[in-house]
Scaffold this active site. Structure first.
Site, PDB file in Angstrom:
ATOM      1  N   SER A   1       0.840  -1.199   0.000  1.00 14.45           N
ATOM      2  CA  SER A   1       0.000   0.000   0.000  1.00 14.45           C
ATOM      3  C   SER A   1       0.873   1.246   0.000  1.00 14.45           C
ATOM      4  CB  SER A   1      -0.854  -0.026   1.274  1.00 14.45           C
ATOM      5  OG  SER A   1      -1.433   1.228   1.505  1.00 14.45           O
TER       6      SER A   1
ATOM      7  N   TYR B   1      -1.781  -0.805  10.944  1.00 19.18           N
ATOM      8  CA  TYR B   1      -2.044  -1.359   9.603  1.00 19.18           C
ATOM      9  C   TYR B   1      -0.840  -1.118   8.687  1.00 19.18           C
ATOM     10  CZ  TYR B   1      -3.603  -1.583   4.785  1.00 19.18           C
ATOM     11  OH  TYR B   1      -3.668  -1.862   3.442  1.00 19.18           O
TER      12      TYR B   1
ATOM     13  N   LYS C   1       2.059  -3.755   6.893  1.00 19.85           N
ATOM     14  CA  LYS C   1       2.464  -3.836   5.478  1.00 19.85           C
ATOM     15  C   LYS C   1       3.980  -3.691   5.349  1.00 19.85           C
ATOM     16  CE  LYS C   1      -1.514  -4.430   3.495  1.00 19.85           C
ATOM     17  NZ  LYS C   1      -1.836  -5.715   2.854  1.00 19.85           N
TER      18      LYS C   1
HETATM   19  P1  NAD Z   1     -11.088  -6.783   1.354  1.00 19.49           P
HETATM   20  O1  NAD Z   1     -11.295  -6.740   2.820  1.00 19.49           O
HETATM   21  O2  NAD Z   1     -12.260  -6.563   0.479  1.00 19.49           O
HETATM   22  O3  NAD Z   1     -10.375  -8.149   0.936  1.00 19.49           O
HETATM   23  C1  NAD Z   1      -9.529  -8.853   1.794  1.00 19.49           C
HETATM   24  C2  NAD Z   1     -10.031 -10.279   1.858  1.00 19.49           C
HETATM   25  O4  NAD Z   1      -9.166 -11.040   2.715  1.00 19.49           O
HETATM   26  C3  NAD Z   1     -11.454 -10.398   2.417  1.00 19.49           C
HETATM   27  O5  NAD Z   1     -12.235 -11.169   1.531  1.00 19.49           O
HETATM   28  C4  NAD Z   1     -11.265 -11.090   3.764  1.00 19.49           C
HETATM   29  O6  NAD Z   1     -12.373 -11.909   4.086  1.00 19.49           O
HETATM   30  C5  NAD Z   1      -9.993 -11.874   3.524  1.00 19.49           C
HETATM   31  N1  NAD Z   1      -9.210 -12.179   4.735  1.00 19.49           N
HETATM   32  C6  NAD Z   1      -8.851 -11.334   5.726  1.00 19.49           C
HETATM   33  N2  NAD Z   1      -8.126 -11.978   6.653  1.00 19.49           N
HETATM   34  C7  NAD Z   1      -8.017 -13.267   6.227  1.00 19.49           C
HETATM   35  C8  NAD Z   1      -7.399 -14.432   6.755  1.00 19.49           C
HETATM   36  N3  NAD Z   1      -6.736 -14.402   7.915  1.00 19.49           N
HETATM   37  N4  NAD Z   1      -7.499 -15.586   6.062  1.00 19.49           N
HETATM   38  C9  NAD Z   1      -8.185 -15.630   4.899  1.00 19.49           C
HETATM   39  N5  NAD Z   1      -8.785 -14.575   4.347  1.00 19.49           N
HETATM   40  C10 NAD Z   1      -8.711 -13.395   5.006  1.00 19.49           C
HETATM   41  O7  NAD Z   1      -9.930  -5.713   1.026  1.00 19.49           O
HETATM   42  P2  NAD Z   1      -9.392  -5.198  -0.376  1.00 19.49           P
HETATM   43  O8  NAD Z   1      -9.722  -3.757  -0.471  1.00 19.49           O
HETATM   44  O9  NAD Z   1      -9.787  -6.116  -1.470  1.00 19.49           O
HETATM   45  O10 NAD Z   1      -7.831  -5.300  -0.106  1.00 19.49           O
HETATM   46  C11 NAD Z   1      -7.062  -6.399  -0.529  1.00 19.49           C
HETATM   47  C12 NAD Z   1      -5.630  -6.196  -0.085  1.00 19.49           C
HETATM   48  O11 NAD Z   1      -5.145  -4.970  -0.629  1.00 19.49           O
HETATM   49  C13 NAD Z   1      -5.459  -6.091   1.424  1.00 19.49           C
HETATM   50  O12 NAD Z   1      -4.270  -6.760   1.778  1.00 19.49           O
HETATM   51  C14 NAD Z   1      -5.327  -4.601   1.666  1.00 19.49           C
HETATM   52  O13 NAD Z   1      -4.569  -4.316   2.813  1.00 19.49           O
HETATM   53  C15 NAD Z   1      -4.600  -4.161   0.403  1.00 19.49           C
HETATM   54  N6  NAD Z   1      -4.828  -2.752   0.071  1.00 19.49           N
HETATM   55  C16 NAD Z   1      -6.125  -2.284  -0.027  1.00 19.49           C
HETATM   56  C17 NAD Z   1      -6.340  -0.942  -0.310  1.00 19.49           C
HETATM   57  C18 NAD Z   1      -7.729  -0.388  -0.344  1.00 19.49           C
HETATM   58  O14 NAD Z   1      -7.884   0.823  -0.132  1.00 19.49           O
HETATM   59  N7  NAD Z   1      -8.761  -1.181  -0.613  1.00 19.49           N
HETATM   60  C19 NAD Z   1      -5.235  -0.093  -0.536  1.00 19.49           C
HETATM   61  C20 NAD Z   1      -3.955  -0.616  -0.459  1.00 19.49           C
HETATM   62  C21 NAD Z   1      -3.755  -1.957  -0.144  1.00 19.49           C
HETATM   63  C1  WQD Z   2      -9.419   9.774   1.044  1.00 13.67           C
HETATM   64  C2  WQD Z   2      -9.616  11.256   1.245  1.00 13.67           C
HETATM   65  C3  WQD Z   2      -9.852  11.868   3.557  1.00 13.67           C
HETATM   66  C4  WQD Z   2     -13.664   9.768   4.143  1.00 13.67           C
HETATM   67  C5  WQD Z   2      -6.762   4.832   3.130  1.00 13.67           C
HETATM   68  C6  WQD Z   2      -5.667   4.140   3.889  1.00 13.67           C
HETATM   69  C7  WQD Z   2      -4.586   3.682   2.938  1.00 13.67           C
HETATM   70  C8  WQD Z   2      -5.178   2.840   1.807  1.00 13.67           C
HETATM   71  C9  WQD Z   2      -6.330   3.529   1.152  1.00 13.67           C
HETATM   72  C10 WQD Z   2      -5.060   0.534   2.398  1.00 13.67           C
HETATM   73  C11 WQD Z   2      -8.821  11.821   2.424  1.00 13.67           C
HETATM   74  C12 WQD Z   2     -11.128  12.161   2.801  1.00 13.67           C
HETATM   75  C13 WQD Z   2     -12.514  10.291   3.597  1.00 13.67           C
HETATM   76  C14 WQD Z   2     -14.699  10.661   4.557  1.00 13.67           C
HETATM   77  C15 WQD Z   2     -13.348  12.511   3.804  1.00 13.67           C
HETATM   78  N1  WQD Z   2      -5.708   1.601   2.276  1.00 13.67           N
HETATM   79  N2  WQD Z   2     -12.344  11.630   3.425  1.00 13.67           N
HETATM   80  N3  WQD Z   2     -14.502  11.988   4.354  1.00 13.67           N
HETATM   81  O1  WQD Z   2      -6.996   7.878   3.905  1.00 13.67           O
HETATM   82  O2  WQD Z   2      -6.187   8.213   1.534  1.00 13.67           O
HETATM   83  O3  WQD Z   2      -6.198   5.967   2.482  1.00 13.67           O
HETATM   84  O4  WQD Z   2      -7.282   3.941   2.141  1.00 13.67           O
HETATM   85  O5  WQD Z   2      -3.881   0.351   2.263  1.00 13.67           O
HETATM   86  O6  WQD Z   2      -3.682   2.969   3.698  1.00 13.67           O
HETATM   87  O7  WQD Z   2      -5.115   5.059   4.830  1.00 13.67           O
HETATM   88  O8  WQD Z   2      -8.332   6.992   1.943  1.00 13.67           O
HETATM   89  O9  WQD Z   2     -10.708   6.983   1.317  1.00 13.67           O
HETATM   90  O10 WQD Z   2     -10.095   7.130   3.757  1.00 13.67           O
HETATM   91  O11 WQD Z   2      -9.671   9.095   2.284  1.00 13.67           O
HETATM   92  O12 WQD Z   2     -13.219  13.720   3.651  1.00 13.67           O
HETATM   93  O13 WQD Z   2     -15.737  10.263   5.086  1.00 13.67           O
HETATM   94  O14 WQD Z   2     -10.997  11.503   1.563  1.00 13.67           O
HETATM   95  O15 WQD Z   2      -9.609  12.866   4.515  1.00 13.67           O
HETATM   96  O16 WQD Z   2      -8.427  13.139   2.073  1.00 13.67           O
HETATM   97  P1  WQD Z   2      -6.883   7.376   2.544  1.00 13.67           P
HETATM   98  P2  WQD Z   2      -9.780   7.475   2.354  1.00 13.67           P
END
Ligand code: NAD
Ligand code: WQD
Length: 339
Positions: free
Chosen positions: A126, A150, A154
């Site tokens: 991430s 979190y 990572k």
């Molecule tokens: P999500 O929660 O929709 O998907 C994650 C999946 O992993 C879920 O289906 C959950 O049930 C499963 N899971 C969690 N713990 C588990 C375990 N111990 N064993 C088996 N399954 C498990 O999230 P997502 O948005 O699809 O994210 C996928 C990956 O990408 C995550 O690792 C997340 O940290 C990373 N990521 C997400 C974002 C984002 O904003 N969505 C941004 C950067 C990185």
């Molecule tokens: C985006 C923008 C908020 C909600 C997070 C995690 C990051 C990654 C992606 C996993 C910001 C603003 C948000 C609301 C708002 N996840 N906001 N009102 O914070 O950039 O990133 O998700 O790895 O690690 O930190 O994403 O969607 O929460 O916020 O004004 O109700 O929207 O302040 O500027 P963020 P976000």
């Protein structure tokens, strides 16, 4: 024979979209997911869209024996590892749960992979690993740091992979640092399905537009950005999913450990997103600007040049595509997969 891929967390948001593309590209796909933040319905819909079967195991990746049974059933060529917990605020209150799922889960997965000599993995990292960057756009060689459990989970996993590679160069590892994934498959059949009140901006906007939330709280209107609200690099989940297929192709030609940003390189503010969503959906999105959210930064967007050059990947979908596909998913499934 088609190549076999294990997808951990494949029932989740990014996982389900990636599974869909993998099936369409002809891979054999096996999903393990404990459904802690997802529903098997996502995979049923992926099968419906692709007319291809997904083999699903309801398995927690921390369960070595259960994971081993999956590796006994299939000879995998690659693993794509999405499984983990992802809510920043929750991680502050439940750090042990985050380290157990994200760190211990990855360690268990790697131990089983080692035993079965499956040593190619794509990992969901991430942009959070850049902490509070000194400047934007952010490239892969920027310093890393963590501001919450979190993010630290990572970073720890990235470091585990670096050490694993140093110890055994047979490993092929792709660390993909995602920026802000949004949007949905254009069919409107699969999408992001947050449980409870969404933490992230885009699902909150969509739930406000459909009337599930009264109004969006915009966290801060006094940042040093073009309209005072926070700027992020929103990337369409289909572009992100395509990046995983490119990463797998790249790992086959370029052995080693690789790090790539997956972002568009463009920054949009909270109000840019609200306005684009209203324009595309035709729905009003009420909002109120309140105080900043603790831990937020003003601006965060990628330098995606390395992924463009090495993976031959570029995000092509626009902010309008992101909003249109989110609205299509939200309006067809107001209660997510429980509809
Ligand atoms: P999500 O929660 O929709 O998907 C994650 C999946 O992993 C879920 O289906 C959950 O049930 C499963 N899971 C969690 N713990 C588990 C375990 N111990 N064993 C088996 N399954 C498990 O999230 P997502 O948005 O699809 O994210 C996928 C990956 O990408 C995550 O690792 C997340 O940290 C990373 N990521 C997400 C974002 C984002 O904003 N969505 C941004 C950067 C990185
Ligand atoms: C985006 C923008 C908020 C909600 C997070 C995690 C990051 C990654 C992606 C996993 C910001 C603003 C948000 C609301 C708002 N996840 N906001 N009102 O914070 O950039 O990133 O998700 O790895 O690690 O930190 O994403 O969607 O929460 O916020 O004004 O109700 O929207 O302040 O500027 P963020 P976000």
């Amino acid at each position: 024979m088609s190549k076999s891929i294990l997808v951990t967390g494949g029932a989740g948001y990014i996982g389900s979209h990636t599974v869909l593309l993998l099936l369409q590209a002809g891979y054999t796909v096996v999903v393990v997911d404990n459904l802690s933040n997802s529903s098997e319905e996502s995979l049923l819909r992926v099968s419906r869209i692709t007319s291809r079967a997904v083999k699903f195991y309801d398995v927690d990746i921390r369960d070595y024996d259960a994971l081993e049974r999956v590796f006994k059933d299939y000879k995998f060529d690659f693993v794509i590892h999405f499984a983990g917990l992802k809510a920043v605020g929750e991680s502050v209150n439940q750090p042990l749960s985050y380290y157990r799922n994200n760190v211990e889960g990855t360690l268990t997965l790697c131990r089983v992979m080692n035993k079965y000599n499956v040593k190619s993995i794509v990992f969901s990292s991430s942009a959070t690993v850049y902490g509070n960057p000194d400047s934007v756009p952010i490239s892969e060689n920027f310093p890393t740091s963590a501001t919450n459990p979190y993010g630290r989970s990572k970073l720890i996993v990235e470091q585990v992979f670096q050490d694993l590679y140093v110890s055994d160069s047979d490993w092929n590892i792709s660390l993909l640092r995602y920026f802000n994934p949004v949007g949905a498959h254009p069919s409107g059949l699969i999408g992001e399905n947050p449980s409870g009140i969404p933490n992230n901006l885009m699902p909150y906007i969509a739930e406000t537009a459909i009337g599930k939330r009264d109004k969006l709280s915009v966290f801060g209107g006094d940042y040093n950005t073009h309209d005072g609200t926070g700027v992020r690099d929103y990337i369409h989940v289909m572009d992100l999913a395509e990046g995983h297929l490119k990463a797998i192709d790249f790992l086959q030609e370029s052995k080693g450990l690789h790090i790539h940003n997956l972002g568009t390189g463009k920054g949009y503010s909270v109000l840019d997103m609200v306005n684009a969503f209203s324009a595309v959906s035709g729905m009003a999105v009420s909002y109120e600007i309140i105080e900043r959210r603790s831990g937020d930064i003003a601006e965060c967007y990628a330098d995606p040049t390395k992924a463009q050059k090495e993976l031959n990947w570029t995000a092509t979908r626009s902010i309008e595509d992101m909003c249109r596909d989110t609205w299509s998913w939200q309006s067809k499934n107001p209660n997510g997969y429980s509809d």
